[in-house]
Design an enzyme around this catalytic site. Structure first.
Site, short mmCIF file in Angstrom:
data_model
loop_
_atom_site.label_atom_id
_atom_site.label_comp_id
_atom_site.label_asym_id
_atom_site.label_seq_id
_atom_site.Cartn_x
_atom_site.Cartn_y
_atom_site.Cartn_z
N ILE A 471 -33.37 -33.01 -45.73
CA ILE A 471 -32.07 -32.44 -46.12
C ILE A 471 -31.32 -33.39 -47.04
O ILE A 471 -30.13 -33.21 -47.30
CB ILE A 471 -31.23 -32.04 -44.89
CG1 ILE A 471 -30.84 -33.26 -44.05
CG2 ILE A 471 -31.99 -31.05 -44.04
CD1 ILE A 471 -29.90 -32.89 -42.88
N GLU A 708 -26.63 -39.78 -38.43
CA GLU A 708 -25.29 -39.39 -37.97
C GLU A 708 -24.42 -40.54 -37.48
O GLU A 708 -23.20 -40.49 -37.63
CB GLU A 708 -25.44 -38.33 -36.87
CG GLU A 708 -26.25 -37.16 -37.39
CD GLU A 708 -26.44 -36.03 -36.41
OE1 GLU A 708 -25.59 -35.13 -36.41
OE2 GLU A 708 -27.42 -36.02 -35.66
MO1 MOS Z 1 -26.88 -32.49 -37.91
S1 MOS Z 1 -24.89 -32.10 -37.64
O1 MOS Z 1 -27.60 -32.09 -36.40
O2 MOS Z 1 -27.47 -31.64 -39.22
#
Ligand code: MOS
Length: 744
Positions: A471, A708
């Site tokens: 991502i 995160e």
């Molecule tokens: Mo993350 S908020 O689990 O993409």
């Protein structure tokens, strides 16, 4: 063995990205591609009484207008709409019926030969409604909340507040020093650079290939199949690149449903790209009110802590994460209690946003701890050290590793924390008030079952395949690094195939769990290849590896080599030639080793400096030091980028980000990136990232993941710095200048 793991490597997909060779969901083409444009609701709640599509249909180039009245057949039960990470409740069904559940809801899709025609024609669709009263204001629902439902499985249990311990009320009442406060976090919207898009390619044989922006291609594939009753072998979902997810692409979003509806209805390829305003009708970080009460003794240890949260969800689903439990986890306290309730609003369902629950819950905790430090007349860092816990008290167990003390020490040293004058408003620079604040961060270190396929050729090239996404975190690169080391190959000899639902199984990329999952998955599969090679090598005439055990060999520099004696080696190419093959393929599933007896977490210590213009209240974050403990770091460059990006987001969370709703209409007023403020270059100054050493044996590679953890604590460190600079405590985020103006 570790030529690449732990080093600084540029992204292997970097050249593709900067030259435009990397294709995103809206960039795939097909013959006869049609373009869809969304007509969205302008009311927050009610029913559609009439849709007049005649004006749109008269426009030259318009192919059709899809509404709930002429859409293809869709499943009629909630289960069919439940994706892999769906919360409890009844998922939203795009263009399903005449019901309007939120402002901005897609009500029709105008499909045309070009996107310009579709968009112009969409403005000609007339919708009439029977409006119903709505509520979009959290504060109006404050007294009409519902408790979070009890968990029905282990995943839900993760999101349910931990059990209380001790006698928190009595301990609070008896405490020598108390602090109590309400902390507010507004709705925040993910604003990834790439707009959500789906290109649904309808093939002549009825098969569908869907290019979709998503954090989980297999999640979307299963969802599309169950919603439209399609056979799994007829639907393929691809997402080779993603321009930022941050949680907004964990669940299938409505653009993919709309594109598939139109492709099936028209039997031709259709692309739907959301506009930036339409992105604000997707999920969002729930607004929340948190109440923290801490009781301490004068020596700076905690007697009791209670943490209550009210968070926002929709009328149809119950989305929540566990904001509260971090409080009694992070600091030693014999008494602790948590409560979490939900406020239903007439809005889309809230969803995960970067470090859901900890970014917000730890903000409240760490701001409250700063207030407690002031009440105790204690240095805020010293308070954290006095309350330091070596055990997970919520579950009474040790940590697999916890190098938070080192984060505090190294972060404080790099920042120069010992030079801080504790008195608010005591530090100045060139007329500006200077403030120094700090906070702790914590997040889970998780691993998920994952399957990896590796094909190793006699030519020394390896192909690694897994359906995970990248991502934007650098997954391609760390996968190649791990494979190269495990197979003993140069990095450039490894190719990575991901983001395709036909590849071996992967969960959605989220929760910071993919790095640990896929790297150990690659190690397992590479080991199986090594075993195959050893079997063949042993069969070679006068093999130097004849009597060697499987775990006594490794793949190094294109050879199978004894770990004890490097002169005992056979080239991979020779092994394969003797075995009469030119490639070896293995596919293995790797699951986390059950380890309920220990807690698995990442930690951080964040130090921030702000400079505040005393007259105007303008706040600049001039320095941030973030010291991170996250197990083994696979790639110091992409890892530092993850933390840098998180810190930038933390600056936005502290000072800028807020989705503003006009509650008369239940409509987002700043649904654009001009009025929804995020940090830009001029807002971002010096950021230093430190990774402290943290050996961990939770998985063979010792990886914890760090997509995160970098955002946790940043908003609190900045808020605490603003207090230190100005003497004014702002508990409602974002801390905009109107809240501190006139502090002189
Ligand atoms: Mo993350 S908020 O689990 O993409």
């Amino acid at each position: 063995m570790a030529a690449y793991i732990g080093t600084s490597q540029s992204r292997i997909d970097g050249v593709k990205k900067v030259t435009g060779a990397a294709k995103y969901a809206a960039e795939f083409n097909a013959p006869r591609l049609a373009h869809g444009s969304i007509v969205a609701s302008t009311i927050a709640k009610g029913r559609i009484t009439h849709i007049d599509t005649s004006g749109a249909k008269r426009v030259a180039g318009v192919i059709d207008v899809i509404t709930h009245q002429n859409r293809p057949s869709m499943a009629d039960n909630d289960q069919a709409y439940k994706d892999e990470v769906a919360p409890l409740g009844s998922p939203f069904r795009p263009l399903y019926n005449d019901k309007v559940a939120f402002n901005g809801q897609p009500l029709a899709l105008v499909v045309a030969e070009t996107s310009e025609i579709a968009r112009a024609a969409a403005s000609l669709v007339r919708v009439e409604y029977a409006e119903e009263p709505h509520v979009t204001d959290l504060f109006r629902q404050r007294d009409a909340t519902i408790p979070v439902p009890p968990p029905t499985n282990p995943i839900e249990a993760l999101f349910t507040p931990p059990k209380a311990r001790g006698t928190p009320e009595q301990a609070l009442a008896a405490a020598a020093v108390r602090h109590e406060g309400d902390y507010y976090v507004p709705i925040e919207n993910h604003n990834p650079m790439e707009l959500y898009a789906a290109t649904a390619v309808y093939e002549t044989d009825g098969k569908l290939t869907v290019y979709n922006k998503t954090q989980g291609v297999q999640n979307v594939q299963r969802y599309v199949c169950s919603v439209f009753g399609l056979k799994p072998e007829n639907v393929r979902v691809m997402s080779p690149f993603m321009g930022g997810g941050f949680g907004s692409g964990l669940r299938p979003n409505f653009e993919v449903v709309l594109a598939v509806q139109a492709a099936l209805a028209l039997r031709r390829p259709v692309r739907v790209v959301l506009t930036r305003p339409q992105m604000y009708a997707l999920g969002y970080r729930p607004a929340m009110i948190q109440r923290i009460a801490i009781g301490a003794n004068t020596g700076g240890t905690l007697d009791a802590i209670t943490h209550d949260a009210i968070t926002v969800t929709s009328q149809n689903e119950e989305f929540f994460r566990q904001e509260t439990g971090w409080s009694g986890l992070l600091y030693k306290s014999a008494n602790a209690k948590y409560a979490h309730r939900l406020a239903r609003l007439d809005r889309p369902t809230s969803c995960d946003m970067r470090c859901p629950s900890a970014a917000t819950g730890v903000y409240a905790l760490e701001a409250a701890m700063d207030e407690l430090a002031v009440a105790l007349k204690l240095d805020p860092l010293e308070l954290r050290l006095r309350c330091y816990s070596d055990r997970d008290q919520n579950n009474d167990r040790p940590y697999s590793s916890k190098a938070l003390r080192e984060c505090y020490a190294q972060g404080a040293a790099a920042f120069g924390w010992e030079r801080r004058n504790p008195e608010p408003r005591s530090m100045r620079d060139d007329g500006d008030l200077v403030g120094w604040g700090m906070a702790t961060g914590v997040w889970d270190a998780m691993q998920m079952p994952i399957t990896v396929r590796i094909a190793l050729g006699a030519n020394g090239h390896a192909e690694v395949a897994c359906a995970t996404s990248d991502i934007g975190t650098g997954t391609y690169t760390i996968m190649a690094q791990v494979a190269a080391d495990m197979l003993g190959l140069p990095l450039e000899n490894v190719s990575i195939n991901l983001g395709d639902s036909t590849l071996p199984q992967s969960p959605v990329e989220g929760g910071s769990w993919i790095a640990a999952s896929v790297s150990n998955g690659i190690a397992t599969t590479a080991r199986a290849i090594c075993d195959d090679l050893l079997r063949l090598a042993k069969a070679m005439p006068s093999s130097p590896l004849a009597n060697i055990a499987p775990d006594a060999v490794a793949l190094v520099d294109g050879k199978l080599v004894s770990r004890q004696d490097a002169t005992r080696a056979v080239a991979i190419a020779d092994v394969m030639r003797h075995g009469g093959i030119d490639r070896i393929e293995q596919e293995k599933t790797t699951s986390p080793v059950p380890d309920e007896g220990r807690a698995h977490n990442t930690h951080s210590a964040v130090f921030a400096e702000v400079k505040v213009d005393e007259q105007l209240g303008v706040i600049r974050v001039t320095r941030v030091v973030s010291a991170i403990a996250a197990g083994r770091i696979l790639n110091t460059k992409t890892a530092a980028s993850q933390i840098l990006g998180s810190v930038v987001w933390g600056i936005g969370m502290a000072l800028q980000e807020e989705t503003v709703i006009d509650h008369r209409f239940g409509r987002v007023m700043n649904a654009n990136i001009a009025e929804y403020h995020v940090p830009v270059n001029a807002d971002v100054h010096e950021i230093k990232v430190i990774f402290v050493d943290e050996p961990d044996d939770s998985n063979p590679l010792g990886v914890k993941g760090l997509g995160e953890i970098g955002i946790v604590g940043v908003a609190a460190a900045i808020a605490n710095a603003v207090y230190h600079a100005t003497g004014k405590r702002v508990r409602d985020l974002p801390i905009t200048l109107d809240k501190v103006i006139g502090v002189a």
